[in-house]
Design a protein around this motif. Sequence first.
Motif, PDB file in Angstrom:
ATOM      1  N   GLN A  17      -5.439  -8.006  -1.012  1.00  0.00           N
ATOM      2  CA  GLN A  17      -6.795  -7.279  -1.212  1.00  0.00           C
ATOM      3  C   GLN A  17      -7.698  -7.891  -1.978  1.00  0.00           C
ATOM      4  O   GLN A  17      -8.860  -7.898  -1.632  1.00  0.00           O
ATOM      5  N   HIS A  32      -5.659   6.072   0.833  1.00  0.00           N
ATOM      6  CA  HIS A  32      -5.127   4.844   0.749  1.00  0.00           C
ATOM      7  C   HIS A  32      -5.535   3.724   1.526  1.00  0.00           C
ATOM      8  O   HIS A  32      -5.379   2.410   1.373  1.00  0.00           O
ATOM      9  N   MET A  46      -0.518  -1.984   5.380  1.00  0.00           N
ATOM     10  CA  MET A  46      -1.024  -1.939   4.026  1.00  0.00           C
ATOM     11  C   MET A  46      -1.099  -3.207   3.591  1.00  0.00           C
ATOM     12  O   MET A  46      -0.043  -4.036   3.483  1.00  0.00           O
ATOM     13  N   ILE A  47      -2.105  -3.903   3.216  1.00  0.00           N
ATOM     14  CA  ILE A  47      -1.999  -5.228   2.612  1.00  0.00           C
ATOM     15  C   ILE A  47      -1.802  -5.067   1.124  1.00  0.00           C
ATOM     16  O   ILE A  47      -2.046  -4.147   0.398  1.00  0.00           O
ATOM     17  N   ASN A  48      -1.079  -6.133   0.749  1.00  0.00           N
ATOM     18  CA  ASN A  48      -0.782  -5.919  -0.895  1.00  0.00           C
ATOM     19  C   ASN A  48      -1.842  -6.252  -1.814  1.00  0.00           C
ATOM     20  O   ASN A  48      -3.218  -6.884  -1.452  1.00  0.00           O
ATOM     21  N   ASP A 106       4.669  -2.562  -1.425  1.00  0.00           N
ATOM     22  CA  ASP A 106       3.375  -1.987  -1.701  1.00  0.00           C
ATOM     23  C   ASP A 106       3.349  -0.615  -1.067  1.00  0.00           C
ATOM     24  O   ASP A 106       4.304   0.125  -0.520  1.00  0.00           O
ATOM     25  N   LEU A 107       2.031  -0.025  -1.103  1.00  0.00           N
ATOM     26  CA  LEU A 107       1.897   1.314  -0.779  1.00  0.00           C
ATOM     27  C   LEU A 107       2.192   1.369   0.946  1.00  0.00           C
ATOM     28  O   LEU A 107       0.772   1.446   1.478  1.00  0.00           O
ATOM     29  N   HIS A 158       4.881  -1.883 -10.994  1.00  0.00           N
ATOM     30  CA  HIS A 158       4.277  -1.743  -9.823  1.00  0.00           C
ATOM     31  C   HIS A 158       4.532  -2.708  -8.592  1.00  0.00           C
ATOM     32  O   HIS A 158       4.476  -2.603  -7.438  1.00  0.00           O
ATOM     33  N   LYS A 159       5.208  -3.706  -9.000  1.00  0.00           N
ATOM     34  CA  LYS A 159       5.600  -4.820  -8.154  1.00  0.00           C
ATOM     35  C   LYS A 159       6.981  -5.147  -8.305  1.00  0.00           C
ATOM     36  O   LYS A 159       7.278  -6.133  -7.748  1.00  0.00           O
ATOM     37  N   ASP A 184      -3.765   1.470  -5.870  1.00  0.00           N
ATOM     38  CA  ASP A 184      -3.104   1.370  -4.556  1.00  0.00           C
ATOM     39  C   ASP A 184      -3.433   2.604  -3.623  1.00  0.00           C
ATOM     40  O   ASP A 184      -3.131   2.818  -2.623  1.00  0.00           O
TER      41      ASP A 184
END
Lengths: 492, 449
Positions: free
Chosen positions: B7, A38, B1-3, A18-19, A11-12, A58
Amino acid sequence: MRARRGQSQLHKVESGDDLDSRRVSELKNIIGSQAVLHAPEDLMLYEYDGSVDRALPDAVVFPSTTEEVVSTVCWAREKNFAILARGAGTGLSGGSVPVNGGVVIGFSRMKKIVEIDLANQRAVVQPGVVNLDLSLAVAKSGYYYVPDPSSQKACTIGGNVAENSGGPHTLAYGVTTNHVLGLEVVLPDGEVIHTGGKPLDCPGYDLTGLIVGSEGTLGIVTQAIVKLTRLPEAVQTILAIFNSVDDAADTVAEITARAITPAALEMMDQLALQAVEAATHAGYPCDAAAVLLIEVEGLREAIEVQTEEIRDACKHHAAREVRVAQSEVERQLLWAGRKNAFGAMGRIAKSFYVQDGVIPRTRISETLRFIGQVGEKYDLRIANVFHAGDGNLHPLILFDIRDHEQYRRVLQAGAEILAYCVSIGGSITGEHGVGMEKSDLMPLLFTENDLTIMGKLKSVFNRDGRLNPSKIFPTSKGCGEIQVGKQWAART
Amino acid sequence: MINATEQQQHIEVQAPSERRNGSGFVGSDAPRWDDYSRCIRCGLCLNQCPTYRELGFEMDSPRGRIYQMAQVDEGRLPIGESFVRHIDLCLDCRACETACPSGVEYGKLVEAARAQIEQHYRRPFGERMLRYLAFHHLISKPGSLKVAGALLRFYQSSGLEEMVNRSGLLNSMPRLCELQQLTPAIESPSFFPQIGKVFPARGSRRFRVALHAGCIANLAFARLNETTVRVLQENGCEVTIAAGQICCGALPVHAGLRGLARDLARRNIEAFDAQPFDAILTNAAGCGSTLKEYGYLLKDDAVWAGKAASFSAKMRDVTEFLCEVGLTAQPPALPAMVTYQDSCHLAHGQKVRQQPRKLLNAIPGLRFVEMPLSDLCCGSAGIYNITETEVSMQLLRSKMEAANSTGASIIATANPGCILQLRAGAKLYGTGQRVMHVIELLDPARPSL
């Protein structure tokens, strides 16, 4: 409350990815703008389930069809996001908590009963169907779906399949896996497979049995073929009241020794009774040390005999009173008390941490004594509500979530109780699943070889571990090591 | 969007003991830790919640709404558009209270959350004006209510409404078209002139009771109010329509206007305080629920707390009261199949479930049949059908499917709001069922149906 343990490589992978808004719109194109969440203020509602664990996803998507699930899974694979399925979020082991973030697939829009085939005693359902709704849909025809977890009025069949859920009545009829005939499963690379089928027996490997209880780590179930069972001709519910926990516990073993198999055999101790009675007013005695709630069912004549046998066994172990429910209303009320028991803990404590250890049913009294000692040692109140007939304990450790130090003791106490269960020939979980909660305790139960073969099996389905990561298998070294995550410790 | 890492930092919070400063809730009438922390997130409420069933979002479930309140209190979530949206979408039907094993008093929590929204959130101009007019003028001032009623009646009975309908003028304004469907028909004469009167018991007097006649009900349910008085008279009650009574304050309470609601409560308490009644009655479950909670509403008011508590203690739903004292006037036979829709504020709010059913079963010839999920909201919920028409109509459609499945020709219920909603439902999605208040079915003077 417990932290995301160790950010996975998933996911990273692509840094800084990121999303973002581009990906959000991609997802929305795939599945519809009304089916994607989201924004942080929405995502925080999907960081919890019925357990004490927390972690933010996410994104959350709500597919309506298997095809949409496939599209979502393929998208997540392409973008390297973890994927996790969620039913109603009533689970008690953090099974639907997205430890590593990623995309949560919510099944609240796939809740159709696709087919009811009474002549062949089976139904085809989507995973979001609520357990009790299925039973209600066929009740008029004289059928029901047997597995009845206490959360059955909210929990979904999909979640039940993932956790191989039990319930009070699984004593006589078995757990979820005994009632699932076949599954439609989406694998993490987007393939759709069908396991089992409508026939009662299918050749080849029992993949259905493998998927049921795999806690969402092997595939995402998008449809299930389940067995329907005829409602019994007659049911009798008995409440046996004891002044000593040992007497109640010994009665459990005695009932089995007399070759009586009740449909359900439940036990509650005094602390549990107090909460339950406050919640339901079912007439449970708050001053008793323990009660057994026993149900027998079958042909009218047979249950009369069984009821008398049970009454005799209870009296033999000094039961103070043996009550038989006189009406369906009274019976339902007694069960409402039992089934609402976990929730009722909110009346006597701010939080509870429930364990799910299994022990031989002949060793209930010594185990309850041990649990009492653990409570004293850590200065914690522990209520017991459990499936005594199965030896499936549910010690509910009560605490106040605001007290960080107390919470640490709670986790220690829980681990100690489970270690004890294993030491006397039991297991760390009966029906709630391992989840993220007990994964570090797996080595208590399995050798390295055992765990390795399971890991290999997992990688056949879930090659890169994308599906519900950090569940079931230990993630940290040293078994039984308890860590309270910093960032969650002070939170509710 | 914050990662995600950001977050996590973003949402890191202080322990509750330190966080009072950071709380998004300020002042009195706020959801409190002691109350909302009773929710242990078991989720047993989810499938009982009408909005969760329809929308499927955790944010629109009771557990989710309580969690959002907790996050506001922790300073992690602002009282902003998102929070307001999800709290607005709640019907305040309180089905979750029935489902909750932990005893969370959700109604009080959501009403407190709305009080906070009212104090700290600025709604769009149009919405603000509408709310101001509706709450501060229409329902709380009988004078304005009478004028509005007269105008609406003119529109409905002069042929104007019919003309508008035929002209297709509203076709381009679907929202107004929907609203027109849900607007109550104004009855003439209104019930207002009866306020202050005393109606003697027929035969020997068994009880002295007072009736709270509602606000809009005086215009839209004047005949129902008359029937209620008549049924009570026939059953040996002297009925006083206490002078000086005013809107019960249910709509303001549900909307978070607790100050206004307290003013209305004090005026009602005063109006009914003059004489020693055996009971104070209402035929509206929504009003009854609030009237029974005056004690809670005014608990911190040193002068009024005691009076409010004794007022609430006397409050009964009319079906609850009649069942308790027993019918002495035999209702005429009704050879029909009847089903019953539990009004949320009667079943969940006041825990009155069996009484209306017992009364219905006392009617000769009546065949009673339960509908599935009879205690799931029909979507009326005060003014919810006007403010959240889409969700309301979804709920109504499901409700009518359940009602249709019974084959009953009459749907009985115990709240004027539900009656309006179900009448619309019977027309739109039903089989032409008649929708009636339980009281109307008990009326000895009921014409044969």
